[in-house]
Structures are given as C-alpha cells and as structure tokens.
Design a protein around this motif. Structure first.
Motif, PDB file in Angstrom:
ATOM      1  N   GLY A   1      17.768   0.652   0.874  1.00  0.00           N
ATOM      2  CA  GLY A   1      16.649   2.173   0.920  1.00  0.00           C
ATOM      3  C   GLY A   1      16.643   2.249   0.468  1.00  0.00           C
ATOM      4  N   PHE A   2      17.816   2.485  -0.978  1.00  0.00           N
ATOM      5  CA  PHE A   2      17.296   2.861  -2.030  1.00  0.00           C
ATOM      6  C   PHE A   2      16.976   2.348  -3.285  1.00  0.00           C
ATOM      7  CE2 PHE A   2      19.274   3.625  -5.942  1.00  0.00           C
ATOM      8  CZ  PHE A   2      18.836   5.156  -6.399  1.00  0.00           C
ATOM      9  N   PHE A   3      17.237   0.980  -2.999  1.00  0.00           N
ATOM     10  CA  PHE A   3      16.731   0.481  -4.109  1.00  0.00           C
ATOM     11  C   PHE A   3      15.222  -0.288  -4.198  1.00  0.00           C
ATOM     12  CE2 PHE A   3      21.538  -1.099  -4.922  1.00  0.00           C
ATOM     13  CZ  PHE A   3      21.521  -0.689  -6.214  1.00  0.00           C
ATOM     14  N   ARG A   4      15.503  -0.221  -2.466  1.00  0.00           N
ATOM     15  CA  ARG A   4      13.387  -0.269  -1.845  1.00  0.00           C
ATOM     16  C   ARG A   4      12.565   0.497  -2.346  1.00  0.00           C
ATOM     17  NH1 ARG A   4      11.444   1.643   2.614  1.00  0.00           N
ATOM     18  NH2 ARG A   4       9.517   0.908   3.791  1.00  0.00           N
ATOM     19  N   HIS A   5      12.886   2.038  -2.681  1.00  0.00           N
ATOM     20  CA  HIS A   5      12.600   3.000  -2.571  1.00  0.00           C
ATOM     21  C   HIS A   5      12.268   3.006  -3.928  1.00  0.00           C
ATOM     22  CE1 HIS A   5      10.597   7.247  -2.402  1.00  0.00           C
ATOM     23  NE2 HIS A   5      11.567   7.166  -3.527  1.00  0.00           N
ATOM     24  N   GLU A   6      13.085   2.796  -4.915  1.00  0.00           N
ATOM     25  CA  GLU A   6      13.068   2.974  -6.657  1.00  0.00           C
ATOM     26  C   GLU A   6      12.970   1.396  -7.782  1.00  0.00           C
ATOM     27  OE1 GLU A   6      13.012   5.519  -7.901  1.00  0.00           O
ATOM     28  OE2 GLU A   6      14.239   6.913  -6.268  1.00  0.00           O
ATOM     29  N   SER A   7      12.661   0.297  -6.516  1.00  0.00           N
ATOM     30  CA  SER A   7      12.025  -0.431  -7.406  1.00  0.00           C
ATOM     31  C   SER A   7      10.594  -0.131  -7.746  1.00  0.00           C
ATOM     32  CB  SER A   7      11.223  -1.740  -6.327  1.00  0.00           C
ATOM     33  OG  SER A   7      11.000  -2.841  -6.912  1.00  0.00           O
ATOM     34  N   CYS A   8      10.201  -0.131  -8.805  1.00  0.00           N
ATOM     35  CA  CYS A   8       9.082  -0.019  -9.804  1.00  0.00           C
ATOM     36  C   CYS A   8       8.011  -0.924  -9.485  1.00  0.00           C
ATOM     37  CB  CYS A   8       9.606  -0.504 -11.303  1.00  0.00           C
ATOM     38  SG  CYS A   8       8.816  -1.481 -12.027  1.00  0.00           S
ATOM     39  N   GLY A   9       7.864  -1.958  -8.978  1.00  0.00           N
ATOM     40  CA  GLY A   9       7.430  -2.565  -7.896  1.00  0.00           C
ATOM     41  C   GLY A   9       6.244  -4.039  -9.253  1.00  0.00           C
ATOM     42  N   LYS A  10       7.456  -4.207 -10.803  1.00  0.00           N
ATOM     43  CA  LYS A  10       6.503  -4.454 -11.562  1.00  0.00           C
ATOM     44  C   LYS A  10       6.929  -6.235 -11.204  1.00  0.00           C
ATOM     45  CE  LYS A  10       6.544  -5.356 -16.425  1.00  0.00           C
ATOM     46  NZ  LYS A  10       6.959  -5.105 -17.701  1.00  0.00           N
ATOM     47  N   CYS A  11       7.978  -6.663 -10.531  1.00  0.00           N
ATOM     48  CA  CYS A  11       7.926  -7.466 -10.172  1.00  0.00           C
ATOM     49  C   CYS A  11       8.384  -8.140  -8.690  1.00  0.00           C
ATOM     50  CB  CYS A  11       9.438  -8.504 -11.098  1.00  0.00           C
ATOM     51  SG  CYS A  11      10.618  -7.856 -11.082  1.00  0.00           S
ATOM     52  N   THR A  12       7.922  -9.138  -8.360  1.00  0.00           N
ATOM     53  CA  THR A  12       7.310 -10.837  -6.941  1.00  0.00           C
ATOM     54  C   THR A  12       9.524  -9.847  -6.202  1.00  0.00           C
ATOM     55  OG1 THR A  12       5.639 -10.819  -7.054  1.00  0.00           O
ATOM     56  CG2 THR A  12       6.607 -11.440  -4.952  1.00  0.00           C
ATOM     57  N   PRO A  13      10.504 -10.818  -7.243  1.00  0.00           N
ATOM     58  CA  PRO A  13      10.996 -10.373  -5.956  1.00  0.00           C
ATOM     59  C   PRO A  13      11.720  -9.348  -5.990  1.00  0.00           C
ATOM     60  CG  PRO A  13      10.997 -12.506  -8.050  1.00  0.00           C
ATOM     61  CD  PRO A  13      10.336 -11.695  -8.066  1.00  0.00           C
ATOM     62  N   CYS A  14      11.396  -8.717  -6.674  1.00  0.00           N
ATOM     63  CA  CYS A  14      12.475  -6.880  -6.442  1.00  0.00           C
ATOM     64  C   CYS A  14      11.304  -6.487  -5.666  1.00  0.00           C
ATOM     65  CB  CYS A  14      12.599  -6.359  -7.277  1.00  0.00           C
ATOM     66  SG  CYS A  14      12.983  -4.872  -7.510  1.00  0.00           S
ATOM     67  N   ARG A  15      10.762  -6.142  -5.661  1.00  0.00           N
ATOM     68  CA  ARG A  15       9.210  -5.398  -5.188  1.00  0.00           C
ATOM     69  C   ARG A  15       9.362  -6.075  -3.210  1.00  0.00           C
ATOM     70  NH1 ARG A  15       4.096  -6.926  -7.105  1.00  0.00           N
ATOM     71  NH2 ARG A  15       3.986  -8.073  -5.365  1.00  0.00           N
ATOM     72  N   GLU A  16       9.381  -7.415  -3.234  1.00  0.00           N
ATOM     73  CA  GLU A  16       9.819  -7.693  -2.048  1.00  0.00           C
ATOM     74  C   GLU A  16      10.524  -8.154  -1.409  1.00  0.00           C
ATOM     75  OE1 GLU A  16       6.291  -7.626  -0.335  1.00  0.00           O
ATOM     76  OE2 GLU A  16       5.786  -7.029  -2.147  1.00  0.00           O
ATOM     77  N   GLY A  17      11.335  -8.519  -1.785  1.00  0.00           N
ATOM     78  CA  GLY A  17      12.722  -8.768  -1.987  1.00  0.00           C
ATOM     79  C   GLY A  17      13.964  -7.519  -0.889  1.00  0.00           C
ATOM     80  N   THR A  18      13.674  -7.010  -1.279  1.00  0.00           N
ATOM     81  CA  THR A  18      14.433  -5.501  -1.737  1.00  0.00           C
ATOM     82  C   THR A  18      13.966  -4.404  -0.733  1.00  0.00           C
ATOM     83  OG1 THR A  18      13.150  -3.966  -3.101  1.00  0.00           O
ATOM     84  CG2 THR A  18      15.438  -4.680  -3.790  1.00  0.00           C
ATOM     85  N   ASP A  19      12.203  -5.105  -0.178  1.00  0.00           N
ATOM     86  CA  ASP A  19      11.570  -4.007   1.358  1.00  0.00           C
ATOM     87  C   ASP A  19      12.147  -5.300   2.076  1.00  0.00           C
ATOM     88  OD1 ASP A  19      10.116  -2.321   2.645  1.00  0.00           O
ATOM     89  OD2 ASP A  19       8.753  -4.445   2.940  1.00  0.00           O
TER      90      ASP A  19
END
Ligand code: SF4
Length: 419
Positions: free
Chosen positions: A334-352
């Motif tokens: 939940g923390f990483f999902r909130h703090e992902s800056c959204g620039k790249c898809t694997p992080c933005r969508e994957g953490t969510d």
C-alpha cells in the motif's frame, strides 16, 4: 563499550548551537582539510573505506573522484536529507541535534570536489530540522565557516536548504535533483549519472546526511581509525534505528557489523511483553525480512547482501509472533502503491495490483491461485522498472512470501489469520 561518534553530542543541552559544537571540538576538520590538496583529501576518504549510509553503500571517496577537475565547470553537492524510508529516523537526529556536524562535512565535501554551492534537500515534514539547519547555516556564515574566503583561504562556499513536498521518490537521487530544479519529482534515466550531468546539468555529488556527518571525524581522527571500526570492507560507526515490537525502540550507534541479535536483544532490550521474535526488516521496508535463523548475521552491506537482503538505511523494524505477515505485506505494498511516481507501467500498475490482491486476501476474500498470482506479478515488475522503487517493492513482498508462504496460503484457504 563502543563510544558514539556521530551521536556523541546529541544529549548535550543546545547541541544544535555553534558555541556548543565549537566547545566539543567542532570546526577543526575544515581548517585541516583546507590545507590539503583536494586529491589527497579524496584519497583520505577512499582510504577510510567510508561507504554511503543512504542505502546503496557506494564508496564515498570514489564517488567524489568521479567529478571533473576542470575549474571552468561549476559543480554542486546535494545532501540527501529526504529520509522517507519507513522505519528510518537516524538522519533526523543529526539534522535536529547536531546540524553543524553535517554542515562541516558538507563544507569539506564542497572543497574536495570543487563545488561552490551545496543544497540540503530535506523532506517537507521535517519542519524543526529545516529551521535548525537554517539557523546553523546562518551561525556558520557569521563565524566565517561558510561564505567568501572561508578561514582566509580562496575557498568560497554557500549552502542552501531546500524543502521537499513529502514524496518518497524524491529520496532517489535524480528525482531529488529534478525537485530542486523546480520540476515534478520523477527519476531521470541513467546514464548519464549525476557525476557527469547532475543538478542544473552540471557535475554533482549526492551524499546522505549520515555519510557527510562522518567526514569531520575521518579528518580529525584519520582514515586508519575509521577503517579499524567494524568489518574491513564496510567500516565505521553506524546508526541503527530500531522500531516495532522491542522494549527500547530508538537510535543505537554501534560499530558497523554488529549482529542483528545484538542490536535487537542487547541494545533495544529484546521483544516486549514476553513475546517471541518472529522477523525483522533490517534496512527500511524495501529490505527483505530476516527470521530467527538469521539473527547472528553481521549488519554490514556485504553480509546483508549475502543473506539476500540489504543493510539499506539500517532502519530495523522488529515483529513479534502476533504479527500477521499478510497484513505486513498489504501495508508495505500500500505504501509503495501510494508512493509510485507513475512514470512506468510495471511499477504504477504492478504495485496497485499486488496491493489489491493482498487486500482481498487480508479481508477474507482471497481466491485459490492468489499466492501464485502475487509471485507472477512480482516477476513482471522486478527488473522492468525505471528506478529502484519497483524492485524495492518486489523485494519486500518476495521476502514475506519466501519466509511465510504458509501464512499466505492459510489466509486464502481459511479466510483468517494464521496467528
Ligand atoms: Fe516512478 Fe515507480 Fe517507475 Fe520509479 S519505478 S520511475 S517510482 S513508476
């Protein structure tokens, strides 16, 4: 009994004032450093073995040596005082209680790399710290330790405090630079590295607060003294911040390489309320957790890496046997999902996505195959993101799955906690 070095003055009344710092031997390293050739100074820091205390553990002297010697090119020093890793609160103590230790280290670092300006990037929530730093910088100017012709030499140095807006990603060095430049705090692609193209597109060194606070002590006591503390490849004093289910949470300055067991059971008093130790996250939430079998591991960069985790920020989060690991993983993602800056898809969508799967498991709605789905999601994030945040999120989740997979499966099957 190890005598604290970095935190030795923090309990002295008014330790943040320059008079107290001077009375305790402060600002003796700067005049010594200004008498040295910059190459010799950088070699001294290399010889000490100092490795960055922000998490990566890179050689500080080597990092300084990457900066061009061309006097016509402006250079900058940035101090990373963002300290946003959950469980980490060591830099804050230096900033609030002994800011001149940091300022003196920064002045020496600026001289060594040929920078005339340094920026302290401090997280916006550290209001007291930012105020203390501004006061301390003003005191240092008045005494001639900053400004023009410092201590009657031709060295000029200005320091500035820059407050962030509270984004975790601004602790990543290139996002930090973007933020100082007034842009949205998102990481830059590397290479080029900041040593070539950094702040305002000029060569830049970025060091953590604790790293820079070590510098005056290395100059005053010598690189051999520093190298003699702790393991040969990771020497020096180290501040461990212990939180969670221990009797005495707090900061403990000990030799690098002190065992996890000693940190938790000797210094932090062991597990509270007569409970049993279950696991510990050794270096902020991105670091995979360790369990009882790992308690005798030396807390240094290499030993932690050999165990598949990281020393990171040395923010040790301790969990007792009442802790539900599904909940820990859900909170972490939940923390990483909130703090992902959204620039790249694997992080933005994957953490969510991982957060949503963990949330349904935690809320008794887990489905058969969810644990395998989490593993598959981790595989699709790790190594495919623009900056280390995505990898850090996966490492934390994989650490929980590796050590406590049965708890995740129990949760899915029985719709309740195993503890
Ligand atoms: Fe942003 Fe995450 Fe990509 Fe890093 S990994 S750039 S935080 S979206």
């Amino acid at each position: 009994m190890f005598e604290p070095v970095l935190l030795k003055n923090i309990n002295t009344p008014d330790s943040h004032r320059i008079e107290v710092y001077l009375k305790n031997g402060g600002y003796q390293a700067l005049p010594s450093a200004l008498k040295m050739q910059t190459d010799a100074l950088i070699q001294m820091i290399k010889d000490s073995g100092l490795r960055g205390r922000g998490g990566a553990g890179f050689s500080t002297g080597l990092k300084w040596s990457f900066i061009t010697k061309d006097p016509t090119i402006p250079k900058y020093l940035c101090c990373n005082a963002d300290e946003g890793e959950p469980g980490t609160f060591k830099d804050r103590a230096i900033i609030e209680k002994d800011p001149h230790e940091l300022i003196e280290g920064m002045a020496v670092a600026c001289y060594a790399i040929g920078a005339k300006a340094g920026y302290i990037y401090i997280r916006g929530e550290f209001a007291c710290g930012a105020k203390r730093l501004e006061q301390a910088i003003s005191e240092a100017y008045k005494k001639g330790y900053l400004g023009k012709n410092i201590l009657n030499t031709n060295f000029n140095c200005d320091l500035y405090v820059h407050k962030g807006a509270g984004a975790y990603i601004c602790g990543e060095e290139t996002a930090l630079i973007e933020s100082i430049e007034g842009k949205r705090g998102q990481p830059r692609i590397k290479p080029p590295f900041p040593a070539q193209v950094g702040l305002f597109a000029k060569p830049t060194v970025i060091n953590n607060v604790e790293t820079l606070a070590c510098i005056p002590h290395i100059i005053n006591k010598g690189p051999k003294w520093f190298a003699s503390i702790g393991p040969e490849k990771s020497p020096g004093p180290k501040i461990f911040g212990v939180s969670g289910h221990v009797k005495r949470p707090g900061l403990y300055e000990l030799p690098m390489g002190t065992s996890l067991r000693e940190v938790i059971f000797t210094h932090a008093g062991g597990i509270r309320d007569g409970r049993k130790f279950k696991a510990a996250i050794p270096g902020g939430v991105s670091a995979p957790m360790l369990t009882e079998k790992d308690l005798d591991t030396s807390m240094d960069f290499d030993s932690m890496a050999a165990k598949g985790t990281m020393l990171g920020s040395a923010g040790v989060i301790v969990m007792d046997d009442t802790t539900c690991m599904v909940k820990v993983a859900m909170r972490t993602m939940g923390f990483f999902r909130h703090e992902s800056c959204g620039k790249c898809t694997p992080c933005r969508e994957g953490t969510d996505w991982t957060y949503k799967v963990l949330r349904r498991i935690e809320h008794s709605q887990g489905k058969e195959g969810d644990v395998e789905l989490l593993e598959s999601l981790c595989g699709n994030i790790f190594g495919r993101t623009f900056c280390p945040l995505g990898d850090g999120a996966v490492m934390a989740l994989r650490g929980a799955l590796k050590n406590f997979r049965d708890e995740f499966e129990y949760h899915v099957k029985n719709k309740r906690c195993a503890v």
